[in-house]
Enzyme design. Structure first.
Site, PDB file in Angstrom:
ATOM      1  N   ILE A 107       0.829  -1.200   0.000  1.00  0.00           N
ATOM      2  CA  ILE A 107       0.000   0.000   0.000  1.00  0.00           C
ATOM      3  C   ILE A 107       0.863   1.249   0.000  1.00  0.00           C
ATOM      4  O   ILE A 107       0.542   2.251  -0.615  1.00  0.00           O
ATOM      5  CB  ILE A 107      -0.911   0.008   1.257  1.00  0.00           C
ATOM      6  N   GLY A 157       7.056   3.840   2.834  1.00  0.00           N
ATOM      7  CA  GLY A 157       7.390   5.090   3.514  1.00  0.00           C
ATOM      8  C   GLY A 157       8.885   5.190   3.760  1.00  0.00           C
ATOM      9  O   GLY A 157       9.666   4.349   3.311  1.00  0.00           O
ATOM     10  N   ALA A 158       9.270   6.240   4.480  1.00  0.00           N
ATOM     11  CA  ALA A 158      10.680   6.468   4.775  1.00  0.00           C
ATOM     12  C   ALA A 158      11.225   5.323   5.624  1.00  0.00           C
ATOM     13  O   ALA A 158      12.373   4.925   5.503  1.00  0.00           O
ATOM     14  CB  ALA A 158      10.839   7.790   5.507  1.00  0.00           C
ATOM     15  N   GLU A 159      10.373   4.790   6.463  1.00  0.00           N
ATOM     16  CA  GLU A 159      10.822   3.850   7.474  1.00  0.00           C
ATOM     17  C   GLU A 159      10.287   2.443   7.257  1.00  0.00           C
ATOM     18  O   GLU A 159      10.931   1.470   7.618  1.00  0.00           O
ATOM     19  CB  GLU A 159      10.281   4.353   8.813  1.00  0.00           C
ATOM     20  N   ALA A 160       9.081   2.375   6.713  1.00  0.00           N
ATOM     21  CA  ALA A 160       8.387   1.083   6.702  1.00  0.00           C
ATOM     22  C   ALA A 160       7.694   0.819   5.375  1.00  0.00           C
ATOM     23  O   ALA A 160       7.368   1.736   4.633  1.00  0.00           O
ATOM     24  CB  ALA A 160       7.351   1.059   7.826  1.00  0.00           C
ATOM     25  N   ILE A 199       4.216  -0.772   4.039  1.00  0.00           N
ATOM     26  CA  ILE A 199       2.883  -1.103   4.533  1.00  0.00           C
ATOM     27  C   ILE A 199       2.207  -2.000   3.506  1.00  0.00           C
ATOM     28  O   ILE A 199       2.082  -1.626   2.337  1.00  0.00           O
ATOM     29  CB  ILE A 199       2.018   0.170   4.723  1.00  0.00           C
ATOM     30  N   ASP A 220       4.186  12.880  15.107  1.00  0.00           N
ATOM     31  CA  ASP A 220       4.159  13.139  13.658  1.00  0.00           C
ATOM     32  C   ASP A 220       2.701  13.303  13.212  1.00  0.00           C
ATOM     33  O   ASP A 220       2.212  12.588  12.337  1.00  0.00           O
ATOM     34  CB  ASP A 220       4.830  11.977  12.909  1.00  0.00           C
TER      35      ASP A 220
HETATM   36  N1  LIG Z   1      -3.890   0.181  10.199  1.00  0.00           N
HETATM   37  C1  LIG Z   1      -3.997   0.819   9.025  1.00  0.00           C
HETATM   38  N2  LIG Z   1      -5.148   0.776   8.313  1.00  0.00           N
HETATM   39  C2  LIG Z   1      -5.252   1.398   7.113  1.00  0.00           C
HETATM   40  N3  LIG Z   1      -4.262   2.106   6.546  1.00  0.00           N
HETATM   41  C3  LIG Z   1      -3.082   2.195   7.206  1.00  0.00           C
HETATM   42  C4  LIG Z   1      -2.888   1.558   8.469  1.00  0.00           C
HETATM   43  N4  LIG Z   1      -1.615   1.803   8.886  1.00  0.00           N
HETATM   44  C5  LIG Z   1      -1.063   2.563   7.923  1.00  0.00           C
HETATM   45  N5  LIG Z   1      -1.921   2.805   6.908  1.00  0.00           N
HETATM   46  C6  LIG Z   1      -1.676   3.582   5.677  1.00  0.00           C
HETATM   47  O1  LIG Z   1      -0.304   3.506   5.329  1.00  0.00           O
HETATM   48  C7  LIG Z   1       0.304   4.798   5.417  1.00  0.00           C
HETATM   49  C8  LIG Z   1       1.703   4.672   5.976  1.00  0.00           C
HETATM   50  O2  LIG Z   1       1.685   4.047   7.255  1.00  0.00           O
HETATM   51  P1  LIG Z   1       2.445   4.695   8.500  1.00  0.00           P
HETATM   52  O3  LIG Z   1       2.199   3.845   9.695  1.00  0.00           O
HETATM   53  O4  LIG Z   1       2.046   6.130   8.581  1.00  0.00           O
HETATM   54  O5  LIG Z   1       3.963   4.529   8.103  1.00  0.00           O
HETATM   55  P2  LIG Z   1       5.094   5.587   7.675  1.00  0.00           P
HETATM   56  O6  LIG Z   1       6.058   5.563   8.821  1.00  0.00           O
HETATM   57  O7  LIG Z   1       5.654   5.041   6.426  1.00  0.00           O
HETATM   58  O8  LIG Z   1       4.455   6.942   7.493  1.00  0.00           O
HETATM   59  C9  LIG Z   1      -0.639   5.634   6.293  1.00  0.00           C
HETATM   60  O9  LIG Z   1      -0.531   6.994   5.983  1.00  0.00           O
HETATM   61  C10 LIG Z   1      -2.005   5.045   5.934  1.00  0.00           C
HETATM   62  O10 LIG Z   1      -2.485   5.602   4.719  1.00  0.00           O
HETATM   63 MG   LIG Z   2       2.930   7.969   8.386  1.00  0.00          MG
END
Ligand SMILES: Nc1ncnc2c1ncn2[C@@H]1O[C@H](COP(=O)(O)OP(=O)(O)O)[C@@H](O)[C@H]1O
Ligand SMILES: [Mg+2]
Length: 212
Positions: free
Chosen positions: A12, A15-18, A20, A123
């Site tokens: 999906i 990101g910079a760190e992870a 998803i 954040d």
């Molecule tokens: N539990 C979740 N349910 C639905 N979408 C999610 C969920 N966790 C993350 N996302 C989607 O993935 C994106 C990136 O996840 P996030 O945890 O913010 O990681 P990052 O550190 O890369 O920003 C979020 O902005 C959101 O759109």
């Molecule tokens: Mg995020």
């Protein structure tokens, strides 16, 4: 024991760190958040950083769920691979949601409650807030969050949120922030909200000073 047979489907977000991913456990759609190795860090340090952030984020999600804050439920954590398996929140990031200004009211209550627990998000941008179809608002991404947050850390949350709104929908920022602050203040109490807002003003003026 039931086998933990997660079937990964699609990425999906990177990101910079992870990374998803959407995945399935039996018929349940879930989210898999994988903190991937960073080559620029020395290997053992990198593993330590990813592992501690993964555990920290999971701990915070659990703490907030237990206290009634709308965050994804944690289903499973793999600290060796640095992965959190969590509830999939159906909805749209607030930055892409047409009703964001209206949802700011609910968001104000949620952030107010979180700050009441002395938790800061770290954040708080509109990408880390999800609006669902039932007027619900959810907060994600707690890797940079903090327990025992002080006034400054709470004010940084509010400041970041305002800046994020300002860059996402400049013409509606004022209304968004008004809606947010009204319910934030109702939840924290007027005196606590006033203190935070004073600090926000200070942070804003510091920002201007640095920019010159
Ligand atoms: N539990 C979740 N349910 C639905 N979408 C999610 C969920 N966790 C993350 N996302 C989607 O993935 C994106 C990136 O996840 P996030 O945890 O913010 O990681 P990052 O550190 O890369 O920003 C979020 O902005 C959101 O759109
Ligand atoms: Mg995020």
């Amino acid at each position: 024991m039931e086998s933990l047979n997660f079937v990964e489907k699609k990425v999906i977000r990177v990101g910079a760190e992870a990374v998803i991913k959407e995945a399935f456990w039996k018929n349940h759609r879930i989210i898999v958040k994988h903190r991937v190795p960073k080559r620029y860090r020395e290997e053992s340090i990198d593993l330590r950083v990813r592992k501690s952030r993964t555990i920290h984020e999971a701990k915070m999600l659990i703490h907030l769920s237990e206290n009634g804050i709308p965050v994804p439920l944690v289903y499973f954590i793999d600290p060796v691979e640095c992965v959190i398996y969590m509830q999939y929140i159906e909805g749209l990031e607030l930055r892409n949601h047409p009703g964001a200004v209206e949802r700011a009211k609910r968001l104000g209550n949620i952030v107010g409650e979180m700050h009441g627990l002395d938790v800061c998000h770290g954040d708080l941008t509109l990408a880390n807030i999800i609006a669902d179809e039932n007027q619900g608002v959810w907060v994600v991404d707690f890797g940079l969050s903090g327990f025992n947050a002080d006034l400054e850390e709470k004010a940084i949350d509010v400041h970041l949120l305002e800046r994020s709104a300002a860059s996402t929908f400049p013409t509606q920022t004022k209304k968004f922030f008004e809606n947010f602050l009204k319910s934030y203040s109702e939840t924290t109490g007027r005196d606590a909200a006033k203190e935070v807002l004073e600090k926000v003003k200070e942070i804003r003026s510091r920002g201007r000073y640095v920019a010159r």
